[in-house]
Every structure is written in C-alpha cells, then in structure tokens.
Design an enzyme around this catalytic site. Sequence first.
Site, mmCIF file in Angstrom:
data_model
loop_
_atom_site.group_PDB
_atom_site.id
_atom_site.type_symbol
_atom_site.label_atom_id
_atom_site.label_comp_id
_atom_site.label_asym_id
_atom_site.label_seq_id
_atom_site.Cartn_x
_atom_site.Cartn_y
_atom_site.Cartn_z
ATOM 1 N N VAL A 224 0.868 -1.174 0.000
ATOM 2 C CA VAL A 224 0.000 0.000 0.000
ATOM 3 C C VAL A 224 0.905 1.224 0.000
ATOM 4 O O VAL A 224 1.943 1.243 0.671
ATOM 5 C CB VAL A 224 -0.925 0.021 1.238
ATOM 6 N N CYS A 225 0.534 2.231 -0.771
ATOM 7 C CA CYS A 225 1.252 3.496 -0.784
ATOM 8 C C CYS A 225 2.727 3.281 -1.145
ATOM 9 O O CYS A 225 3.052 2.511 -2.031
ATOM 10 C CB CYS A 225 1.066 4.181 0.572
#
Length: 234
Positions: free
Chosen positions: A102-103
């Site tokens: 994520v990210c």
Amino acid sequence: MSARLQIGLLVFPRMTQLDMTGPLQVFAALDDADIHLVWKDMKPVSSDTVLTIAPTVSIANCPRLDVICVPGGYGTTELLCDNDVLEFLRDQAKEARVVTSVCTGALVLGAAGLLKGYRAATHWNSRDALPFLGATIACERVCIDRNRITGGGVTAGIDFALAVVAELRDRPTAEAIQLSLEYDPAPPFNAGSPTNAPTQIVEIVREKMAKARAERFERVKLAAARLSDTTLSQ
C-alpha cells in the site's frame, strides 16, 4: 502452507498507520485467516501519528505467508536499503500467493527486486520512483498484475484489501466485508487526487512533501544501484 490463510503485514517506525490498519480491518473479518504484524523484534514501533503499534511476530519467527503486505509512510525511506527487511521480503515472496503493498510500500517491494517487470501503484507523489526499481507506473487505485497487488496512497488500502479478499476468496466475501464496514465513501471535497484538487492545494501539498520526497529519491537511487549490482553479479 497452513489450511488457514496466513497474512503478514510489515510494521516499522514512522509508518503511516492507516496504510496498515485499513487493510488490517478488512482482513480481520476473514474467519479463516491468521494475521501477523511483523517487525525485526517485538518492541512497539511508533507510527507517524501518536499511535504506537506492537508487532505480533519477529521476522525470524514469522511463518510462511500466503499474503505479504508492505504499507507505506515516511519510514519506508530507511527500509529501501535495509538488508534484513529486503531479504525477508524476497524469501517470503518465493512461496506467497500474493505479494502486496500500500502506498510507498511499493518502493520497498521494488527495492527487494520484487516488482521488476510488473505494473505497480503507489502514492501519487512517488509514482515516478517506480521505474528506477524496474516497475511500470500504474495510476489506478488498485493495480493487480499477476500475483502482485499494489494500492495507491493511504486510504486506497481499504480498496486494496477488498481486492485481495476477492482474489483469494471470492467477490461475495469481499462485498460482505465492505458492507459490514459500511465502506461507502462520499468525501466532502473532490480533492483526493492531484488531477482533481485545486492547483493551489496541489502545490501546497507538494511543498510540504518536498523534503521527504528528495530524501526518498536519494535512497531510491541507492536501492536501484544495489539492484543493478546484484543483477550484474548473477
């Protein structure tokens, strides 16, 4: 692999806690999953908020994982050349059903050599770092390329986790979790993407992130050089 789904989320100092806790909330709704919060040792780690997170297992004692997930945050800069973390990810990726992030966690996967030849999503302010690490930029909120599943910035973690559940279980299971969480986004402003936010707001945010971005790119270049050296030595 265990009959139960083994899900490991990396935790580390200066992580963005929502990158991890968003997916954690989704995965916790699975009745047949064991969830592990993994770090080098068992000492609590400080996130980028007042929230402190306690690991549940050390890297050395982590079981074989079906899902390995690297969240993002300012602390990913230190991980880009962290041999212990990168080797752990490479080892787990050998048998994992899906390798995920994520990210800016995507940059850590890239530094481990796990995104070479894959499309990947990350935070909009770090997308242009992906090609240094062998990945192709994907601008969607959740990118699925074979067994690599990557999410965009921060809040995309919930979308990402629902997509993982749909891939590993089925869509009805993911939809039931979404409904149980009442995940029905209706943001008060249309400013969640640099393509939609007012120009002056984009510039304010870019300036706020400029120092961290510069530090991250210096480390990305080091990580890319290390990957190149490893490839040449093989």
